[in-house]
Design a protein around this motif. Structure first.
Motif, PDB file in Angstrom:
ATOM      1  N   ARG A 257      -8.311   0.616  -6.223  1.00  0.00           N
ATOM      2  CA  ARG A 257      -7.981   2.046  -6.251  1.00  0.00           C
ATOM      3  C   ARG A 257      -6.911   2.375  -5.214  1.00  0.00           C
ATOM      4  O   ARG A 257      -5.985   3.139  -5.496  1.00  0.00           O
ATOM      5  N   MET A 258      -7.032   1.812  -4.026  1.00  0.00           N
ATOM      6  CA  MET A 258      -6.037   2.067  -2.988  1.00  0.00           C
ATOM      7  C   MET A 258      -4.655   1.576  -3.437  1.00  0.00           C
ATOM      8  O   MET A 258      -3.650   2.257  -3.220  1.00  0.00           O
ATOM      9  N   VAL A 259      -4.613   0.429  -4.065  1.00  0.00           N
ATOM     10  CA  VAL A 259      -3.335  -0.121  -4.532  1.00  0.00           C
ATOM     11  C   VAL A 259      -2.770   0.718  -5.667  1.00  0.00           C
ATOM     12  O   VAL A 259      -1.589   1.090  -5.653  1.00  0.00           O
ATOM     13  N   THR A 260      -3.595   1.037  -6.655  1.00  0.00           N
ATOM     14  CA  THR A 260      -3.066   1.771  -7.813  1.00  0.00           C
ATOM     15  C   THR A 260      -2.676   3.199  -7.454  1.00  0.00           C
ATOM     16  O   THR A 260      -1.675   3.709  -7.963  1.00  0.00           O
ATOM     17  N   THR A 261      -3.417   3.833  -6.583  1.00  0.00           N
ATOM     18  CA  THR A 261      -3.067   5.194  -6.167  1.00  0.00           C
ATOM     19  C   THR A 261      -1.714   5.201  -5.463  1.00  0.00           C
ATOM     20  O   THR A 261      -0.852   6.027  -5.766  1.00  0.00           O
ATOM     21  N   ASN A 262      -1.523   4.287  -4.532  1.00  0.00           N
ATOM     22  CA  ASN A 262      -0.245   4.226  -3.827  1.00  0.00           C
ATOM     23  C   ASN A 262       0.899   3.808  -4.757  1.00  0.00           C
ATOM     24  O   ASN A 262       2.028   4.281  -4.611  1.00  0.00           O
ATOM     25  N   THR A 263       0.605   2.947  -5.719  1.00  0.00           N
ATOM     26  CA  THR A 263       1.644   2.527  -6.660  1.00  0.00           C
ATOM     27  C   THR A 263       2.086   3.707  -7.517  1.00  0.00           C
ATOM     28  O   THR A 263       3.284   3.895  -7.759  1.00  0.00           O
ATOM     29  N   ARG A 264       1.152   4.505  -7.948  1.00  0.00           N
ATOM     30  CA  ARG A 264       1.479   5.702  -8.743  1.00  0.00           C
ATOM     31  C   ARG A 264       2.385   6.651  -7.960  1.00  0.00           C
ATOM     32  O   ARG A 264       3.215   7.347  -8.534  1.00  0.00           O
ATOM     33  N   LYS A 265       2.269   6.656  -6.649  1.00  0.00           N
ATOM     34  CA  LYS A 265       3.018   7.583  -5.806  1.00  0.00           C
ATOM     35  C   LYS A 265       4.360   7.031  -5.313  1.00  0.00           C
ATOM     36  O   LYS A 265       5.053   7.687  -4.557  1.00  0.00           O
TER      37      LYS A 265
END
Length: 174
Positions: A136-144
């Motif tokens: 989740r931490m990786v995907t959230t930051n990737t989305r941003k």
């Protein structure tokens, strides 16, 4: 729950991961597919995780940057935009991930464990919870990334670390 003054959403990391995955535009298709497969694998494994604590109100992202400290050193959680009903284990694994990934160290984490009275790493479902929280931490930051393009190299480093199953790889704060 009928006496609650406000209705809160159920905490759902997998739903948040999938929402982020659908918005990622900065990674090659192969990397996005890998992240999707990880989400599938972890979602299936989550079904077998035994939660030991009673569900209740959770902060959703209890981390060092989401705490204010009073003059006497007491920490007060802030940034309650992820408040939800859920398993306290999600907050506990978030603290463990932040201590390990961002270099706060074992002594810092152990002080938390001593104060709280539970080490999430000893829980039967720890590796699954850890994997989901890190994803989740990786995907959230990737989305941003579109708002912080300079973070892309760190994101790619994290994805590579997840692929290698490098649980000790230090992450830079984004």
């Amino acid at each position: 729950m009928g006496d609650d003054p406000i209705a809160l959403a159920e905490h759902n990391n997998i739903r948040a991961i999938r929402r982020s995955l659908s918005a990622i535009t900065c990674l090659p298709v192969a990397q996005v597919r890998y992240l999707e497969h990880e989400a599938d694998r972890l979602e299936e494994a989550l079904e077998g995780v035994p939660f030991a604590l009673d569900p209740g109100l959770i902060q959703g992202d209890p981390q060092h940057r989401n705490a204010l400290h009073t003059a006497d050193g007491t920490a007060v959680l802030c940034d309650w935009d992820t408040i939800a009903q859920g398993q306290p284990e999600w907050d506990l694994v978030t603290i463990e991930v932040h201590c390990r990934r961002f270099g706060y160290g074992e002594a810092h984490y152990q002080a938390f464990v001593d104060a709280y009275g539970l080490d999430i790493r000893e829980s039967a479902g720890y590796s699954v919870l850890r994997g989901i929280r890190e994803l989740r931490m990786v995907t959230t930051n990737t989305r941003k990334v579109r708002y912080a393009p300079e973070s892309l190299s760190e994101i790619q480093r994290r994805v590579d670390g997840l692929r290698r199953r490098d649980e000790q790889l230090r992450w830079s704060i984004l």
